[in-house]
Write an enzyme that holds these catalytic residues in place. Structure first.
Site, PDB file in Angstrom:
ATOM      1  CD  GLU A 102      -3.271   0.368   2.078  1.00  0.00           C
ATOM      2  OE1 GLU A 102      -4.416   0.046   1.723  1.00  0.00           O
ATOM      3  OE2 GLU A 102      -2.934   0.462   3.267  1.00  0.00           O
ATOM      4  CG  HIS A 148       9.031 -28.877   2.656  1.00  0.00           C
ATOM      5  ND1 HIS A 148       9.662 -30.038   2.244  1.00  0.00           N
ATOM      6  CD2 HIS A 148       9.778 -28.366   3.655  1.00  0.00           C
ATOM      7  CE1 HIS A 148      10.743 -30.221   2.997  1.00  0.00           C
ATOM      8  NE2 HIS A 148      10.837 -29.219   3.858  1.00  0.00           N
ATOM      9  CE  LYS A 176     -11.395   3.085   1.801  1.00  0.00           C
ATOM     10  NZ  LYS A 176     -10.737   4.123   2.578  1.00  0.00           N
TER      11      LYS A 176
HETATM   12  O1  PA5 Z   1      -2.750   2.045   5.925  1.00  0.00           O
HETATM   13  C1  PA5 Z   1      -3.841   2.562   5.865  1.00  0.00           C
HETATM   14  O2  PA5 Z   1      -4.026   3.779   6.052  1.00  0.00           O
HETATM   15  C2  PA5 Z   1      -5.069   1.725   5.596  1.00  0.00           C
HETATM   16  O3  PA5 Z   1      -4.754   0.419   5.271  1.00  0.00           O
HETATM   17  C3  PA5 Z   1      -5.981   1.728   6.812  1.00  0.00           C
HETATM   18  O4  PA5 Z   1      -5.309   1.172   7.905  1.00  0.00           O
HETATM   19  C4  PA5 Z   1      -7.279   0.947   6.570  1.00  0.00           C
HETATM   20  O5  PA5 Z   1      -7.895   1.384   5.396  1.00  0.00           O
HETATM   21  C5  PA5 Z   1      -8.227   1.148   7.740  1.00  0.00           C
HETATM   22  O6  PA5 Z   1      -8.457   2.507   7.951  1.00  0.00           O
HETATM   23  P1  PA5 Z   1      -9.029   3.058   9.289  1.00  0.00           P
HETATM   24  O7  PA5 Z   1      -8.049   2.825  10.381  1.00  0.00           O
HETATM   25  O8  PA5 Z   1      -9.274   4.499   9.034  1.00  0.00           O
HETATM   26  O9  PA5 Z   1     -10.309   2.315   9.551  1.00  0.00           O
END
Ligand code: PA5
Length: 446
Positions: free
Chosen positions: A280, A301, A415
Protein backbone atom coordinates in the site's frame (compact mmCIF):
# COMPACT_ATOMS: atom_id res chain seq x y z
CA UNK A 1 20.31 -4.83 18.25
CA UNK A 2 18.71 -5.96 14.98
CA UNK A 3 21.36 -6.54 12.31
CA UNK A 4 21.29 -7.21 8.59
CA UNK A 5 23.50 -9.13 6.20
CA UNK A 6 23.24 -8.12 2.54
CA UNK A 7 26.17 -10.29 1.36
CA UNK A 8 23.97 -12.58 -0.73
CA UNK A 9 22.81 -9.60 -2.74
CA UNK A 10 26.34 -8.39 -3.56
CA UNK A 11 28.61 -9.31 -6.48
CA UNK A 12 31.41 -10.61 -4.20
CA UNK A 13 29.16 -13.41 -2.93
CA UNK A 14 26.46 -13.76 -5.57
CA UNK A 15 28.62 -13.31 -8.68
CA UNK A 16 27.43 -11.51 -11.77
CA UNK A 17 23.82 -11.29 -10.61
CA UNK A 18 24.88 -9.40 -7.49
CA UNK A 19 24.98 -5.65 -7.00
CA UNK A 20 28.29 -3.86 -7.09
CA UNK A 21 29.51 -1.47 -4.41
CA UNK A 22 29.64 1.12 -7.18
CA UNK A 23 25.92 0.80 -7.80
CA UNK A 24 25.16 1.38 -4.13
CA UNK A 25 27.65 4.27 -4.07
CA UNK A 26 25.88 5.85 -7.04
CA UNK A 27 22.77 5.98 -4.90
CA UNK A 28 24.52 7.77 -2.03
CA UNK A 29 22.97 11.21 -2.63
CA UNK A 30 19.46 9.83 -2.99
CA UNK A 31 19.88 7.76 0.16
CA UNK A 32 21.11 10.74 2.10
CA UNK A 33 18.28 12.86 0.85
CA UNK A 34 15.79 10.16 1.94
CA UNK A 35 17.40 10.06 5.36
CA UNK A 36 17.23 13.85 5.66
CA UNK A 37 13.50 13.73 4.89
CA UNK A 38 13.15 11.32 7.79
CA UNK A 39 15.37 13.20 10.21
CA UNK A 40 13.76 16.52 9.48
CA UNK A 41 10.25 14.98 9.62
CA UNK A 42 9.53 16.59 6.25
CA UNK A 43 6.21 14.73 6.00
CA UNK A 44 3.65 14.97 8.77
CA UNK A 45 3.05 11.22 8.37
CA UNK A 46 6.55 10.62 9.74
CA UNK A 47 4.94 11.12 13.16
CA UNK A 48 5.23 7.33 13.57
CA UNK A 49 8.92 7.91 14.29
CA UNK A 50 8.03 9.68 17.51
CA UNK A 51 5.68 7.00 18.86
CA UNK A 52 8.40 5.57 21.15
CA UNK A 53 8.13 8.75 23.24
CA UNK A 54 4.34 8.58 23.71
CA UNK A 55 2.71 8.61 27.14
CA UNK A 56 1.46 5.10 27.90
CA UNK A 57 -0.60 5.93 30.99
CA UNK A 58 -4.05 5.53 29.40
CA UNK A 59 -3.08 2.44 27.41
CA UNK A 60 -1.71 0.71 30.50
CA UNK A 61 -4.66 1.74 32.68
CA UNK A 62 -7.14 0.46 30.11
CA UNK A 63 -5.14 -2.74 29.68
CA UNK A 64 -5.20 -3.42 33.43
CA UNK A 65 -8.96 -2.90 33.56
CA UNK A 66 -9.61 -5.21 30.61
CA UNK A 67 -7.36 -7.93 32.05
CA UNK A 68 -9.20 -7.71 35.34
CA UNK A 69 -12.77 -7.54 34.06
CA UNK A 70 -12.96 -9.25 30.67
CA UNK A 71 -12.99 -12.84 29.56
CA UNK A 72 -12.81 -11.85 25.91
CA UNK A 73 -11.27 -8.96 23.98
CA UNK A 74 -12.75 -8.42 20.52
CA UNK A 75 -10.83 -6.09 18.24
CA UNK A 76 -12.68 -4.68 15.23
CA UNK A 77 -10.50 -3.09 12.57
CA UNK A 78 -9.07 -3.65 9.10
CA UNK A 79 -5.80 -3.04 7.23
CA UNK A 80 -3.34 -1.12 9.39
CA UNK A 81 -5.85 -1.18 12.23
CA UNK A 82 -5.76 -4.98 12.51
CA UNK A 83 -2.63 -6.45 10.91
CA UNK A 84 -0.24 -5.00 13.51
CA UNK A 85 -2.30 -6.30 16.46
CA UNK A 86 -2.49 -9.71 14.75
CA UNK A 87 1.28 -9.78 14.26
CA UNK A 88 1.83 -8.93 17.94
CA UNK A 89 -0.65 -11.52 19.19
CA UNK A 90 0.84 -14.39 17.20
CA UNK A 91 4.46 -13.45 17.86
CA UNK A 92 4.24 -12.73 21.57
CA UNK A 93 1.46 -14.99 22.78
CA UNK A 94 1.21 -18.04 20.53
CA UNK A 95 -1.92 -20.19 20.98
CA UNK A 96 -3.11 -17.40 23.25
CA UNK A 97 -6.75 -18.42 23.47
CA UNK A 98 -5.91 -21.97 24.50
CA UNK A 99 -3.65 -20.79 27.29
CA UNK A 100 -4.73 -17.41 28.61
CA UNK A 101 -7.54 -14.95 29.23
CA UNK A 102 -8.87 -12.58 28.16
CA UNK A 103 -9.22 -14.57 24.97
CA UNK A 104 -8.52 -12.38 21.94
CA UNK A 105 -10.52 -12.22 18.71
CA UNK A 106 -9.55 -9.96 15.83
CA UNK A 107 -12.33 -9.45 13.32
CA UNK A 108 -10.90 -7.75 10.24
CA UNK A 109 -13.43 -8.59 7.59
CA UNK A 110 -17.15 -8.52 7.06
CA UNK A 111 -17.55 -12.23 6.50
CA UNK A 112 -20.77 -13.04 8.37
CA UNK A 113 -19.68 -16.63 9.02
CA UNK A 114 -16.60 -15.51 10.96
CA UNK A 115 -18.50 -13.00 13.06
CA UNK A 116 -21.25 -15.53 13.83
CA UNK A 117 -18.62 -18.02 15.04
CA UNK A 118 -16.92 -15.41 17.18
CA UNK A 119 -20.22 -14.35 18.71
CA UNK A 120 -20.99 -17.95 19.57
CA UNK A 121 -17.69 -18.22 21.41
CA UNK A 122 -17.94 -15.09 23.55
CA UNK A 123 -20.22 -13.91 26.34
CA UNK A 124 -20.98 -10.27 25.61
CA UNK A 125 -21.40 -9.52 29.32
CA UNK A 126 -17.73 -10.40 29.81
CA UNK A 127 -16.37 -8.96 26.56
CA UNK A 128 -14.60 -5.70 25.81
CA UNK A 129 -14.86 -4.54 22.20
CA UNK A 130 -11.97 -2.45 20.92
CA UNK A 131 -13.02 -0.57 17.77
CA UNK A 132 -9.93 0.58 15.92
CA UNK A 133 -10.25 3.01 13.05
CA UNK A 134 -8.17 6.10 12.39
CA UNK A 135 -10.71 7.66 10.03
CA UNK A 136 -13.60 6.57 12.23
CA UNK A 137 -15.72 5.61 9.26
CA UNK A 138 -14.21 2.61 7.43
CA UNK A 139 -17.24 0.66 6.18
CA UNK A 140 -16.07 -2.80 7.30
CA UNK A 141 -15.14 -1.66 10.80
CA UNK A 142 -18.15 0.51 11.46
CA UNK A 143 -20.53 -2.18 10.14
CA UNK A 144 -19.25 -4.69 12.70
CA UNK A 145 -19.20 -1.97 15.39
CA UNK A 146 -22.86 -1.16 14.70
CA UNK A 147 -23.74 -4.84 15.06
CA UNK A 148 -21.84 -5.16 18.35
CA UNK A 149 -23.28 -1.88 19.65
CA UNK A 150 -26.84 -3.05 19.18
CA UNK A 151 -26.15 -6.48 20.61
CA UNK A 152 -24.38 -5.04 23.66
CA UNK A 153 -27.20 -2.58 24.30
CA UNK A 154 -29.77 -5.35 24.10
CA UNK A 155 -27.76 -7.48 26.50
CA UNK A 156 -26.52 -4.84 28.93
CA UNK A 157 -28.62 -1.69 28.48
CA UNK A 158 -26.86 1.46 29.75
CA UNK A 159 -23.85 -0.55 30.94
CA UNK A 160 -23.01 -1.45 27.33
CA UNK A 161 -20.89 1.68 27.00
CA UNK A 162 -18.35 0.40 29.48
CA UNK A 163 -17.69 -2.54 27.16
CA UNK A 164 -16.29 -0.44 24.33
CA UNK A 165 -12.88 1.12 23.81
CA UNK A 166 -12.53 3.39 20.77
CA UNK A 167 -9.04 3.74 19.29
CA UNK A 168 -9.23 6.56 16.77
CA UNK A 169 -8.20 10.06 15.69
CA UNK A 170 -7.89 12.43 18.66
CA UNK A 171 -10.31 14.96 17.17
CA UNK A 172 -12.00 13.96 13.95
CA UNK A 173 -14.33 11.29 12.62
CA UNK A 174 -17.56 9.50 13.41
CA UNK A 175 -16.07 7.18 16.00
CA UNK A 176 -14.56 10.07 17.95
CA UNK A 177 -17.98 11.75 17.92
CA UNK A 178 -19.69 8.58 19.15
CA UNK A 179 -17.07 8.17 21.85
CA UNK A 180 -17.61 11.74 23.06
CA UNK A 181 -21.40 11.54 22.97
CA UNK A 182 -21.49 8.25 24.84
CA UNK A 183 -18.58 8.69 27.21
CA UNK A 184 -16.64 5.73 25.80
CA UNK A 185 -13.06 5.07 26.86
CA UNK A 186 -11.06 6.43 23.93
CA UNK A 187 -7.40 6.11 22.98
CA UNK A 188 -5.74 8.43 20.51
CA UNK A 189 -3.99 7.52 17.28
CA UNK A 190 -1.86 10.64 17.04
CA UNK A 191 -2.45 13.08 14.23
CA UNK A 192 -0.12 12.25 11.35
CA UNK A 193 0.18 8.55 12.18
CA UNK A 194 -1.53 6.70 9.32
CA UNK A 195 -2.99 3.19 9.41
CA UNK A 196 -0.16 0.93 8.30
CA UNK A 197 2.41 2.89 10.32
CA UNK A 198 0.28 2.83 13.49
CA UNK A 199 1.15 -0.49 15.12
CA UNK A 200 3.29 1.20 17.78
CA UNK A 201 0.43 3.52 18.77
CA UNK A 202 -2.52 2.37 20.95
CA UNK A 203 -3.62 0.40 17.86
CA UNK A 204 -1.12 -2.33 18.74
CA UNK A 205 -0.19 -1.38 22.28
CA UNK A 206 -3.53 -1.90 23.99
CA UNK A 207 -3.62 -5.48 22.72
CA UNK A 208 0.01 -5.87 23.80
CA UNK A 209 -0.97 -4.98 27.36
CA UNK A 210 -4.12 -7.13 27.25
CA UNK A 211 -2.07 -10.23 26.37
CA UNK A 212 0.22 -9.50 29.32
CA UNK A 213 3.21 -8.10 27.43
CA UNK A 214 4.97 -4.88 28.46
CA UNK A 215 4.43 -2.29 25.73
CA UNK A 216 7.20 -0.13 27.24
CA UNK A 217 9.71 -2.77 26.13
CA UNK A 218 8.32 -2.72 22.60
CA UNK A 219 8.69 1.04 22.42
CA UNK A 220 12.19 0.85 23.88
CA UNK A 221 13.22 -1.55 21.11
CA UNK A 222 11.65 0.71 18.49
CA UNK A 223 13.35 3.79 19.90
CA UNK A 224 16.82 2.25 20.00
CA UNK A 225 16.41 0.92 16.46
CA UNK A 226 15.19 4.30 15.18
CA UNK A 227 18.19 6.05 16.70
CA UNK A 228 20.54 3.42 15.26
CA UNK A 229 19.32 3.97 11.69
CA UNK A 230 19.81 7.74 11.79
CA UNK A 231 23.45 7.03 10.86
CA UNK A 232 24.42 9.15 7.82
CA UNK A 233 26.93 6.76 6.29
CA UNK A 234 24.96 4.35 4.07
CA UNK A 235 27.47 1.50 4.51
CA UNK A 236 26.92 1.66 8.26
CA UNK A 237 23.15 2.07 8.20
CA UNK A 238 21.15 -1.19 7.89
CA UNK A 239 17.91 0.57 6.88
CA UNK A 240 19.59 2.52 4.07
CA UNK A 241 21.35 -0.60 2.83
CA UNK A 242 18.22 -2.77 2.76
CA UNK A 243 16.28 -0.01 0.99
CA UNK A 244 19.13 0.42 -1.50
CA UNK A 245 19.29 -3.30 -2.29
CA UNK A 246 15.53 -3.70 -2.77
CA UNK A 247 15.28 -0.47 -4.74
CA UNK A 248 18.18 -1.31 -7.08
CA UNK A 249 16.95 -4.83 -7.78
CA UNK A 250 13.37 -3.62 -8.20
CA UNK A 251 14.12 -0.79 -10.58
CA UNK A 252 17.32 -1.76 -12.47
CA UNK A 253 16.97 -5.53 -12.67
CA UNK A 254 13.20 -6.10 -12.71
CA UNK A 255 13.39 -8.10 -9.50
CA UNK A 256 10.40 -6.34 -8.06
CA UNK A 257 8.83 -9.11 -5.97
CA UNK A 258 10.06 -9.12 -2.39
CA UNK A 259 9.55 -12.37 -0.51
CA UNK A 260 9.39 -11.99 3.27
CA UNK A 261 10.42 -15.22 5.01
CA UNK A 262 10.76 -15.19 8.78
CA UNK A 263 11.95 -18.49 10.20
CA UNK A 264 9.37 -18.46 12.97
CA UNK A 265 5.73 -19.46 13.16
CA UNK A 266 5.23 -16.50 15.46
CA UNK A 267 6.16 -14.13 12.63
CA UNK A 268 3.74 -15.53 10.06
CA UNK A 269 1.42 -12.58 10.62
CA UNK A 270 4.39 -10.22 10.68
CA UNK A 271 4.83 -11.26 7.04
CA UNK A 272 1.22 -10.22 6.41
CA UNK A 273 1.74 -6.94 8.23
CA UNK A 274 4.85 -6.23 6.14
CA UNK A 275 2.98 -7.09 2.95
CA UNK A 276 0.34 -4.46 3.56
CA UNK A 277 2.98 -1.89 4.47
CA UNK A 278 5.06 -2.60 1.35
CA UNK A 279 2.13 -2.92 -1.09
CA UNK A 280 0.00 0.00 0.00
CA UNK A 281 2.94 2.33 0.57
CA UNK A 282 4.89 1.70 -2.62
CA UNK A 283 2.36 0.59 -5.24
CA UNK A 284 1.34 3.76 -7.00
CA UNK A 285 1.70 5.72 -10.26
CA UNK A 286 2.54 2.49 -12.08
CA UNK A 287 5.54 1.93 -9.79
CA UNK A 288 6.21 -0.16 -6.70
CA UNK A 289 7.27 -3.62 -5.60
CA UNK A 290 5.14 -6.65 -4.85
CA UNK A 291 5.36 -8.20 -1.39
CA UNK A 292 5.09 -11.95 -1.02
CA UNK A 293 4.35 -13.14 2.52
CA UNK A 294 5.83 -16.44 3.51
CA UNK A 295 7.21 -18.42 6.46
CA UNK A 296 10.18 -20.76 6.89
CA UNK A 297 10.80 -23.66 7.00
CA UNK A 298 7.20 -24.41 6.02
CA UNK A 299 7.35 -22.72 2.63
CA UNK A 300 10.55 -24.49 1.64
CA UNK A 301 8.15 -27.34 0.89
CA UNK A 302 5.69 -25.14 -0.90
CA UNK A 303 7.28 -22.06 -2.55
CA UNK A 304 11.06 -22.54 -2.62
CA UNK A 305 11.08 -24.33 -5.97
CA UNK A 306 9.65 -21.18 -7.55
CA UNK A 307 12.16 -18.87 -5.83
CA UNK A 308 15.10 -21.09 -6.87
CA UNK A 309 14.12 -22.02 -10.35
CA UNK A 310 11.23 -19.84 -11.47
CA UNK A 311 11.28 -16.37 -13.05
CA UNK A 312 14.18 -14.20 -11.94
CA UNK A 313 11.95 -11.52 -10.52
CA UNK A 314 12.37 -11.89 -6.75
CA UNK A 315 14.54 -10.87 -3.83
CA UNK A 316 14.15 -12.99 -0.71
CA UNK A 317 14.25 -11.25 2.67
CA UNK A 318 14.93 -13.71 5.49
CA UNK A 319 14.36 -13.02 9.16
CA UNK A 320 16.69 -15.13 11.27
CA UNK A 321 16.28 -15.60 15.02
CA UNK A 322 19.47 -16.37 16.95
CA UNK A 323 17.93 -17.81 20.11
CA UNK A 324 14.47 -19.36 20.09
CA UNK A 325 14.25 -19.15 23.89
CA UNK A 326 12.98 -22.70 24.12
CA UNK A 327 14.24 -25.90 22.64
CA UNK A 328 13.53 -29.60 22.24
CA UNK A 329 16.12 -32.30 21.63
CA UNK A 330 15.48 -34.85 18.89
CA UNK A 331 15.74 -38.18 20.69
CA UNK A 332 17.83 -41.28 19.93
CA UNK A 333 15.09 -43.43 18.49
CA UNK A 334 15.09 -45.49 15.26
CA UNK A 335 18.89 -45.58 15.39
CA UNK A 336 19.06 -48.40 12.87
CA UNK A 337 17.66 -46.11 10.15
CA UNK A 338 20.22 -43.80 8.58
CA UNK A 339 17.46 -41.68 7.10
CA UNK A 340 16.45 -40.65 10.62
CA UNK A 341 19.35 -41.30 12.99
CA UNK A 342 21.51 -38.35 11.80
CA UNK A 343 18.98 -36.06 13.46
CA UNK A 344 19.28 -37.65 16.91
CA UNK A 345 20.86 -35.49 19.59
CA UNK A 346 20.35 -32.25 17.67
CA UNK A 347 18.04 -29.53 18.92
CA UNK A 348 15.01 -28.34 16.90
CA UNK A 349 16.46 -24.81 16.94
CA UNK A 350 19.65 -26.17 15.33
CA UNK A 351 17.56 -27.69 12.57
CA UNK A 352 15.49 -24.57 11.84
CA UNK A 353 18.62 -22.37 11.82
CA UNK A 354 20.48 -24.85 9.61
CA UNK A 355 17.55 -24.83 7.19
CA UNK A 356 17.48 -21.05 7.08
CA UNK A 357 21.22 -20.82 6.39
CA UNK A 358 21.12 -23.61 3.81
CA UNK A 359 18.23 -21.99 1.96
CA UNK A 360 20.08 -18.67 1.87
CA UNK A 361 23.13 -20.37 0.44
CA UNK A 362 21.20 -22.51 -2.04
CA UNK A 363 19.50 -19.40 -3.39
CA UNK A 364 22.82 -17.54 -3.60
CA UNK A 365 24.43 -20.48 -5.44
CA UNK A 366 21.59 -20.34 -7.94
CA UNK A 367 22.23 -16.60 -8.43
CA UNK A 368 19.07 -15.62 -6.57
CA UNK A 369 19.60 -12.49 -4.45
CA UNK A 370 18.60 -12.52 -0.83
CA UNK A 371 19.36 -10.72 2.40
CA UNK A 372 18.90 -11.53 6.05
CA UNK A 373 17.57 -9.50 8.95
CA UNK A 374 18.82 -10.99 12.20
CA UNK A 375 17.28 -10.59 15.64
CA UNK A 376 18.75 -12.16 18.79
CA UNK A 377 15.34 -13.40 20.01
CA UNK A 378 11.63 -12.90 19.47
CA UNK A 379 10.27 -10.75 22.29
CA UNK A 380 8.55 -7.40 22.78
CA UNK A 381 11.81 -5.47 22.46
CA UNK A 382 12.75 -7.04 19.13
CA UNK A 383 9.19 -6.89 17.79
CA UNK A 384 9.46 -3.14 18.37
CA UNK A 385 12.72 -3.15 16.41
CA UNK A 386 11.26 -5.17 13.53
CA UNK A 387 8.23 -2.91 13.21
CA UNK A 388 10.26 0.30 13.31
CA UNK A 389 12.92 -1.10 10.97
CA UNK A 390 10.52 -2.07 8.19
CA UNK A 391 8.49 1.12 8.56
CA UNK A 392 11.64 3.18 8.07
CA UNK A 393 12.84 0.95 5.20
CA UNK A 394 9.45 1.38 3.52
CA UNK A 395 9.48 5.17 3.88
CA UNK A 396 13.05 5.38 2.54
CA UNK A 397 12.24 3.07 -0.38
CA UNK A 398 9.19 5.20 -1.18
CA UNK A 399 11.36 8.33 -1.24
CA UNK A 400 13.88 6.56 -3.51
CA UNK A 401 11.11 5.55 -5.92
CA UNK A 402 9.75 9.09 -5.78
CA UNK A 403 6.22 8.39 -4.60
CA UNK A 404 4.26 9.33 -1.49
CA UNK A 405 4.58 6.25 0.76
CA UNK A 406 1.81 7.39 3.10
CA UNK A 407 -1.35 7.67 0.99
CA UNK A 408 -3.43 5.04 -0.82
CA UNK A 409 -5.36 6.77 -3.60
CA UNK A 410 -5.86 3.46 -5.41
CA UNK A 411 -8.28 2.06 -2.87
CA UNK A 412 -10.71 4.97 -3.06
CA UNK A 413 -12.60 4.09 -6.24
CA UNK A 414 -13.58 0.63 -4.95
CA UNK A 415 -14.85 2.31 -1.79
CA UNK A 416 -16.94 4.79 -3.76
CA UNK A 417 -18.53 2.01 -5.83
CA UNK A 418 -19.35 0.11 -2.63
CA UNK A 419 -20.93 3.25 -1.14
CA UNK A 420 -23.10 3.46 -4.25
CA UNK A 421 -24.20 -0.16 -3.93
CA UNK A 422 -24.94 0.22 -0.23
CA UNK A 423 -27.08 3.32 -0.88
CA UNK A 424 -24.91 6.09 0.55
CA UNK A 425 -26.25 9.50 -0.35
CA UNK A 426 -24.24 11.25 -3.09
CA UNK A 427 -23.02 8.01 -4.69
CA UNK A 428 -26.10 7.21 -6.85
CA UNK A 429 -24.06 7.54 -10.04
CA UNK A 430 -21.64 4.86 -8.82
CA UNK A 431 -24.54 2.51 -8.21
CA UNK A 432 -25.69 2.94 -11.82
CA UNK A 433 -22.14 2.24 -12.97
CA UNK A 434 -22.09 -1.05 -11.09
CA UNK A 435 -25.44 -2.06 -12.53
CA UNK A 436 -24.29 -1.28 -16.08
CA UNK A 437 -21.07 -3.22 -15.52
CA UNK A 438 -23.12 -6.22 -14.39
CA UNK A 439 -25.10 -6.06 -17.64
CA UNK A 440 -21.95 -5.91 -19.77
CA UNK A 441 -20.58 -9.01 -18.06
CA UNK A 442 -23.76 -11.05 -18.14
CA UNK A 443 -23.11 -12.93 -21.41
CA UNK A 444 -19.65 -13.97 -20.19
CA UNK A 445 -21.02 -15.84 -17.21
CA UNK A 446 -21.17 -19.62 -17.78
O1 PA5 B 1 -2.75 2.04 5.93
C1 PA5 B 1 -3.84 2.56 5.87
O2 PA5 B 1 -4.03 3.78 6.05
C2 PA5 B 1 -5.07 1.72 5.60
O3 PA5 B 1 -4.75 0.42 5.27
C3 PA5 B 1 -5.98 1.73 6.81
O4 PA5 B 1 -5.31 1.17 7.91
C4 PA5 B 1 -7.28 0.95 6.57
O5 PA5 B 1 -7.90 1.38 5.40
C5 PA5 B 1 -8.23 1.15 7.74
O6 PA5 B 1 -8.46 2.51 7.95
P1 PA5 B 1 -9.03 3.06 9.29
O7 PA5 B 1 -8.05 2.83 10.38
O8 PA5 B 1 -9.27 4.50 9.03
O9 PA5 B 1 -10.31 2.31 9.55
Amino acid sequence: MLRVNIGNAMEEVLGEKGLTEKEVEALRDKLQDALSQIKERRWKELAFLDLPEQDLTEVKKTGVRIKKEAEAFLLLGIGGSALGPKAILHALSPFHNLRKTPRVFIYDNVDPVTLRHMLELIDLRKTVVNVVTKSGSTAETVASFMILWEMMEKTLGEDAREHFVATTDPEKGNLRQIARQNGLTALDIPEGVVGRYSVLSPVGLLLTEVIGVDSTEMLKGAQELRDRVMEEEPWKNPALLVSAVLYLYGTKYQRDIDVMVPYSDGLKYFSEWFSQLWAESLGKLGLGFTPYPSVGCTDQHSQLQLWMDGPEDKVVVFIRIEEYGDDIRIPFVFQEMEGLSYLSGHMLSELIKAEQESTELALAKAGRPNLTVIIPRLDAYYMGQLFMFFEIVTAITGFLIGINPFNQPGVEEGKRLTYGMMGKRGFEERRREVEEARERKRCWCL
